[in-house]
Design a protein around this motif. Structure first.
Motif, PDB file in Angstrom:
ATOM      1  N   GLY A 191      27.792 -43.899 -36.367  1.00 25.08           N
ATOM      2  CA  GLY A 191      27.572 -43.157 -37.601  1.00 25.08           C
ATOM      3  C   GLY A 191      28.470 -41.950 -37.783  1.00 25.08           C
ATOM      4  N   ALA A 192      29.377 -41.694 -36.818  1.00 18.57           N
ATOM      5  CA  ALA A 192      30.312 -40.579 -36.978  1.00 18.57           C
ATOM      6  C   ALA A 192      31.149 -40.795 -38.234  1.00 18.57           C
ATOM      7  CB  ALA A 192      31.214 -40.465 -35.755  1.00 18.57           C
ATOM      8  N   GLU A 193      31.264 -39.778 -39.041  1.00 14.99           N
ATOM      9  CA  GLU A 193      31.977 -39.890 -40.311  1.00 14.99           C
ATOM     10  C   GLU A 193      33.376 -39.293 -40.193  1.00 14.99           C
ATOM     11  OE1 GLU A 193      29.736 -38.284 -43.521  1.00 14.99           O
ATOM     12  OE2 GLU A 193      27.985 -39.572 -43.172  1.00 14.99           O
ATOM     13  N   PHE A 194      34.355 -40.065 -40.597  1.00 19.08           N
ATOM     14  CA  PHE A 194      35.740 -39.613 -40.527  1.00 19.08           C
ATOM     15  C   PHE A 194      36.124 -38.855 -41.792  1.00 19.08           C
ATOM     16  CE2 PHE A 194      40.296 -40.684 -41.460  1.00 19.08           C
ATOM     17  CZ  PHE A 194      40.839 -39.821 -40.533  1.00 19.08           C
ATOM     18  N   VAL A 195      36.713 -37.694 -41.581  1.00 22.16           N
ATOM     19  CA  VAL A 195      37.271 -36.906 -42.671  1.00 22.16           C
ATOM     20  C   VAL A 195      38.789 -36.910 -42.516  1.00 22.16           C
ATOM     21  CG1 VAL A 195      37.384 -34.637 -43.761  1.00 22.16           C
ATOM     22  CG2 VAL A 195      35.220 -35.444 -42.784  1.00 22.16           C
ATOM     23  N   HIS A 196      39.488 -37.441 -43.487  1.00 25.92           N
ATOM     24  CA  HIS A 196      40.940 -37.488 -43.406  1.00 25.92           C
ATOM     25  C   HIS A 196      41.494 -36.066 -43.420  1.00 25.92           C
ATOM     26  CE1 HIS A 196      45.134 -38.381 -44.359  1.00 25.92           C
ATOM     27  NE2 HIS A 196      44.876 -39.629 -43.965  1.00 25.92           N
ATOM     28  N   PRO A 197      42.509 -35.789 -42.588  1.00 27.59           N
ATOM     29  CA  PRO A 197      43.074 -34.438 -42.559  1.00 27.59           C
ATOM     30  C   PRO A 197      43.470 -33.908 -43.932  1.00 27.59           C
ATOM     31  CG  PRO A 197      43.936 -35.723 -40.731  1.00 27.59           C
ATOM     32  CD  PRO A 197      43.124 -36.665 -41.562  1.00 27.59           C
ATOM     33  N   ASP A 213      41.936 -34.329 -46.634  1.00 30.26           N
ATOM     34  CA  ASP A 213      40.728 -33.983 -47.393  1.00 30.26           C
ATOM     35  C   ASP A 213      39.867 -32.938 -46.690  1.00 30.26           C
ATOM     36  OD1 ASP A 213      41.431 -35.956 -49.272  1.00 30.26           O
ATOM     37  OD2 ASP A 213      40.456 -37.514 -48.066  1.00 30.26           O
ATOM     38  N   ALA A 214      40.297 -32.485 -45.518  1.00 31.30           N
ATOM     39  CA  ALA A 214      39.471 -31.584 -44.717  1.00 31.30           C
ATOM     40  C   ALA A 214      39.419 -30.184 -45.327  1.00 31.30           C
ATOM     41  CB  ALA A 214      40.015 -31.503 -43.296  1.00 31.30           C
ATOM     42  N   THR A 215      38.261 -29.545 -45.206  1.00 30.07           N
ATOM     43  CA  THR A 215      38.064 -28.154 -45.619  1.00 30.07           C
ATOM     44  C   THR A 215      37.295 -27.447 -44.507  1.00 30.07           C
ATOM     45  OG1 THR A 215      35.924 -28.606 -46.687  1.00 30.07           O
ATOM     46  CG2 THR A 215      37.922 -28.850 -48.044  1.00 30.07           C
ATOM     47  N   ASP A 216      37.144 -26.135 -44.634  1.00 27.19           N
ATOM     48  CA  ASP A 216      36.364 -25.391 -43.639  1.00 27.19           C
ATOM     49  C   ASP A 216      34.928 -25.884 -43.594  1.00 27.19           C
ATOM     50  OD1 ASP A 216      38.543 -23.869 -42.950  1.00 27.19           O
ATOM     51  OD2 ASP A 216      38.037 -22.203 -44.289  1.00 27.19           O
ATOM     52  N   GLU A 217      34.398 -26.254 -44.757  1.00 32.93           N
ATOM     53  CA  GLU A 217      33.016 -26.736 -44.827  1.00 32.93           C
ATOM     54  C   GLU A 217      32.900 -28.201 -44.405  1.00 32.93           C
ATOM     55  OE1 GLU A 217      34.579 -25.217 -47.355  1.00 32.93           O
ATOM     56  OE2 GLU A 217      33.672 -23.222 -47.037  1.00 32.93           O
ATOM     57  N   ASN A 218      33.989 -28.939 -44.486  1.00 34.20           N
ATOM     58  CA  ASN A 218      33.980 -30.366 -44.163  1.00 34.20           C
ATOM     59  C   ASN A 218      35.203 -30.707 -43.315  1.00 34.20           C
ATOM     60  OD1 ASN A 218      32.986 -33.026 -44.309  1.00 34.20           O
ATOM     61  ND2 ASN A 218      34.328 -33.513 -46.043  1.00 34.20           N
ATOM     62  N   PRO A 219      35.193 -30.274 -42.041  1.00 33.58           N
ATOM     63  CA  PRO A 219      36.381 -30.431 -41.200  1.00 33.58           C
ATOM     64  C   PRO A 219      36.507 -31.820 -40.588  1.00 33.58           C
ATOM     65  CG  PRO A 219      34.631 -29.376 -39.962  1.00 33.58           C
ATOM     66  CD  PRO A 219      34.100 -29.583 -41.357  1.00 33.58           C
ATOM     67  N   VAL A 220      37.681 -32.088 -40.030  1.00 33.82           N
ATOM     68  CA  VAL A 220      37.879 -33.297 -39.239  1.00 33.82           C
ATOM     69  C   VAL A 220      37.007 -33.191 -37.984  1.00 33.82           C
ATOM     70  CG1 VAL A 220      39.531 -34.640 -37.885  1.00 33.82           C
ATOM     71  CG2 VAL A 220      40.233 -33.630 -40.071  1.00 33.82           C
ATOM     72  N   LEU A 221      36.285 -34.248 -37.669  1.00 33.39           N
ATOM     73  CA  LEU A 221      35.442 -34.220 -36.470  1.00 33.39           C
ATOM     74  C   LEU A 221      36.305 -34.258 -35.212  1.00 33.39           C
ATOM     75  CD1 LEU A 221      32.427 -36.629 -37.174  1.00 33.39           C
ATOM     76  CD2 LEU A 221      32.419 -34.143 -37.079  1.00 33.39           C
ATOM     77  N   LEU A 222      36.060 -33.310 -34.320  1.00 31.39           N
ATOM     78  CA  LEU A 222      36.750 -33.302 -33.032  1.00 31.39           C
ATOM     79  C   LEU A 222      35.742 -33.685 -31.942  1.00 31.39           C
ATOM     80  CD1 LEU A 222      38.993 -30.161 -33.619  1.00 31.39           C
ATOM     81  CD2 LEU A 222      39.680 -32.557 -33.635  1.00 31.39           C
ATOM     82  N   ASN A 223      35.236 -32.727 -31.163  1.00 31.76           N
ATOM     83  CA  ASN A 223      34.316 -33.128 -30.095  1.00 31.76           C
ATOM     84  C   ASN A 223      33.007 -33.714 -30.613  1.00 31.76           C
ATOM     85  OD1 ASN A 223      33.003 -30.819 -30.993  1.00 31.76           O
ATOM     86  ND2 ASN A 223      33.356 -29.622 -29.132  1.00 31.76           N
ATOM     87  N   GLN A 224      32.626 -33.360 -31.841  1.00 34.30           N
ATOM     88  CA  GLN A 224      31.367 -33.865 -32.379  1.00 34.30           C
ATOM     89  C   GLN A 224      31.423 -35.333 -32.788  1.00 34.30           C
ATOM     90  OE1 GLN A 224      28.346 -32.105 -32.356  1.00 34.30           O
ATOM     91  NE2 GLN A 224      29.701 -30.986 -30.979  1.00 34.30           N
ATOM     92  N   ALA A 225      32.602 -35.925 -32.733  1.00 34.09           N
ATOM     93  CA  ALA A 225      32.708 -37.360 -33.002  1.00 34.09           C
ATOM     94  C   ALA A 225      32.258 -38.182 -31.796  1.00 34.09           C
ATOM     95  CB  ALA A 225      34.143 -37.726 -33.363  1.00 34.09           C
ATOM     96  N   PHE A 226      32.216 -37.528 -30.628  1.00 35.77           N
ATOM     97  CA  PHE A 226      31.960 -38.250 -29.388  1.00 35.77           C
ATOM     98  C   PHE A 226      30.531 -38.029 -28.891  1.00 35.77           C
ATOM     99  CE2 PHE A 226      36.535 -37.366 -29.498  1.00 35.77           C
ATOM    100  CZ  PHE A 226      37.029 -38.665 -29.396  1.00 35.77           C
TER     101      PHE A 226
END
Length: 561
Positions: free
Chosen positions: A49-55, A57-70
């Motif tokens: 269910g990890a959601e990918f945010v394209h770089p 489209d990323a914002t401070d409120e909706n960043p690219v998932l780093l460690n929280q993707a794992f």
């Protein structure tokens, strides 16, 4: 794998880019052994269910998932010497620096990982490359390169850091990594996707080289974390690194030999922590095998070195046998991969492990209770044991909390209301026929329980009576060691730690038997053993209850008219 992971991609990427750093296989493609791949697959296990945010489209409120993707924020790998921890860790560092270490969404099937998309000129992913391209399957997590990696290699000394730095440097020099990782004096520069980025680098941190602590890092290796103590200030280094990584969505990896439990090292703290987002790999040998027996020691080595075919077990045996003559505990930790504190330990933990056998109990089962309590420093615990000698930690409340209380988890003091609630629930769920309770700090509460449940049931049992305590310790230990004794336990992990922590404190000779009496103590303040005392009291209560007729059937009561 039966879980989503970027580990398959990582495995193929390493085969293309990394090289065997030394030995007769030097320069050949680096391929992971079974245990190495298992650790890689779990470290890069992606949350369902990890959601990918394209770089873009990323914002401070909706960043690219780093460690929280794992699934796992960090990892710990405990393995004996020469199993290949250093080269594997070096390979993971290269992956974190310039490989697909960041979650890049879910594949629809048929997508291809191309190195050229991420600034790597090796050509992997193109038809002309010698290694077939990696083609994603439907629903497989995809990976991409970190945009600005800052990595730290950590050890207690600069010499120790070389365990990772040396094989990493060899990997770089021998293959395509030399185009992306530039070895400089004391650090490695990471070439960005644009061919620039001076800030991206791999640095060394040790007890004497700490100037870069606090930098916002993307990844940290903490090598031989079993040597990080408060005395050498490396516990502080490790914790500072993890905070720095957390602020940037970074991750960390600990590798170590089995540690000395006396030292309360970073490795020990990690292993004993209850965090669900820390992956732990610690292949321990069968508990019944003795390291002192040469034949069984060989079986132990075969077990813990499985998956490291480059290790000569005859050489390991020679080193272990020699070290056994001067420091048997260290030999068992280094080569047997066991946590051994050394001389003076009360319980033989392999024998304790052979008595583990979990089971369920019916409502109303007859049990005896052991209680060792404190106020604000030591721990408080309740253990139960059935009349057929099965010992376990009960749970209570809607959250099914275990009846083991640590002060720091409750604002620095034992929560007496929680303990009262637990005792009340235990007495409602089971038929408590006898309870032995150490009264220090708990006199009033024990009087209340005795008034409510019977003073023949809830009995004050002071643990500071040397003769009685020694006899109880001897009986408990004897029933654990006797292979024919019926005693079993639930293998509670916290109780196991406390049992292992207990050491013998000798007192005078017993005049009747002329045997040396003793009680239990701890080598250092952090090595609590209160749950072991609860266990001993529960067992003593069972034995006394049986001697008092607890196994006899209660007569039916009839009323005649």
């Amino acid at each position: 794998m039966d879980f989503p992971t970027m580990g398959d991609l990582a495995d193929k990427w390493l085969e293309v880019h990394a090289r065997v750093p030394n030995g007769f296989m030097k320069g050949r493609p680096f391929t992971q052994s079974d245990w190495q791949f298992w650790c890689t697959a779990n470290f890069y296990r992606v949350r369902v269910g990890a959601e990918f945010v394209h770089p873009d489209d990323a914002t401070d409120e909706n960043p690219v998932l780093l460690n929280q993707a794992f699934v796992y924020r960090r990892a710990q790998v405990v393995a004996p010497q020469k199993t290949g921890k250093g080269p594997w860790t070096a390979a993971i560092v290269a992956l974190e620096a310039v490989g697909p270490s960041v979650f890049a969404g879910w594949a629809e099937g048929g997508e291809v990982y191309r190195c050229s998309d991420f600034g790597c000129p090796c050509g992997w992913g193109e038809k002309s490359h010698r290694v077939p391209a990696f083609v994603y399957q439907d629903g497989e997590p995809m990976g991409m390169r970190h945009p600005s990696p800052l990595i730290q290699l950590t050890a207690n000394s600069e010499e120790q850091v070389k365990n990772v730095y040396r094989p990493l440097s060899a990997m770089i020099r021998q293959g395509p990594l030399s185009e992306l990782l530039l070895i400089r004096e004391g650090f490695i520069r990471i070439v960005g996707e644009s061919g620039d980025d001076e800030a991206d680098r791999i640095d060394v941190v040790s007890s004497s080289a700490r100037s870069r602590l606090g930098n916002p890092i993307s990844f940290a290796v903490q090598d031989e974390s079993g040597t990080y103590t408060t005395t050498n200030k490396m516990v502080e280094v490790a914790e500072t690194q993890r905070r720095s990584a957390a602020g940037m969505g970074g991750r960390s990896l600990e590798t170590t030999n089995a540690w000395n439990p006396v030292e309360n090292s970073t490795a020990q703290r990690t292993f004993e922590a209850k965090s669900d987002d820390v992956f732990k790999f610690f292949r321990q040998p069968p508990a019944h095998l003795s390291y002192k027996n040469k034949r069984e020691r060989r079986q132990i080595h075969e077990h813990v070195y499985k998956g490291s075919p480059w290790v000569d077990l005859n050489s390991i045996e020679a080193e272990a046998a020699e070290l056994m003559q001067s420091d048997a505990a260290q030999a068992e930790r280094f080569f047997g991969n066991r946590l051994v504190a050394g001389d003076g330990q009360w319980m033989d933990m392999p024998k304790w492990a052979t008595k583990a056998a979990k089971r369920d109990l019916p409502f109303g089962a007859k049990v005896c209770l052991g209680f060792d309590g404190s106020d604000n420093d030591d721990f408080t615990g309740i253990r139960l044991e059935t009349l057929d000698y099965y010992q376990f930690t009960p749970t209570y409340g809607a959250a099914n909390r275990r009846t083991l209380w640590e002060p720091k988890a409750w604002g620095g003091r034992i929560p007496k209301d929680e303990v009262r609630a637990a005792v009340e629930e235990i007495c409602a769920k089971y038929n408590v026929v006898r309870a032995y309770l150490d009264p220090q700090f708990w006199e009033t509460e024990i009087d209340e329980w005795a008034s409510k449940y019977g003073d023949k049931v809830f009995v004050k049992w002071p643990t500071n009576r040397i003769t009685s305590m020694w006899a109880s310790l001897e009986r408990f230990q004897g029933d654990v060691y006797d292979k024919d004794a019926r005693f079993r336990h639930d293998d509670d992990d916290q109780v196991k730690i406390h049992v292992a922590n207990a050491v013998i404190r000798a007192r005078g000779l017993d005049p009747a038997t002329e045997k040396r009496r003793y009680f239990l103590g701890k080598l250092t303040d952090h090595q609590k053993f209160d749950y072991a005392m609860s266990s001993v009291l529960a067992h003593e209560a069972v034995c006394d209850a049986i001697a008092g007729g607890a196994l006899e059937e209660e007569p039916d009561e009839y009323v005649y008219f």
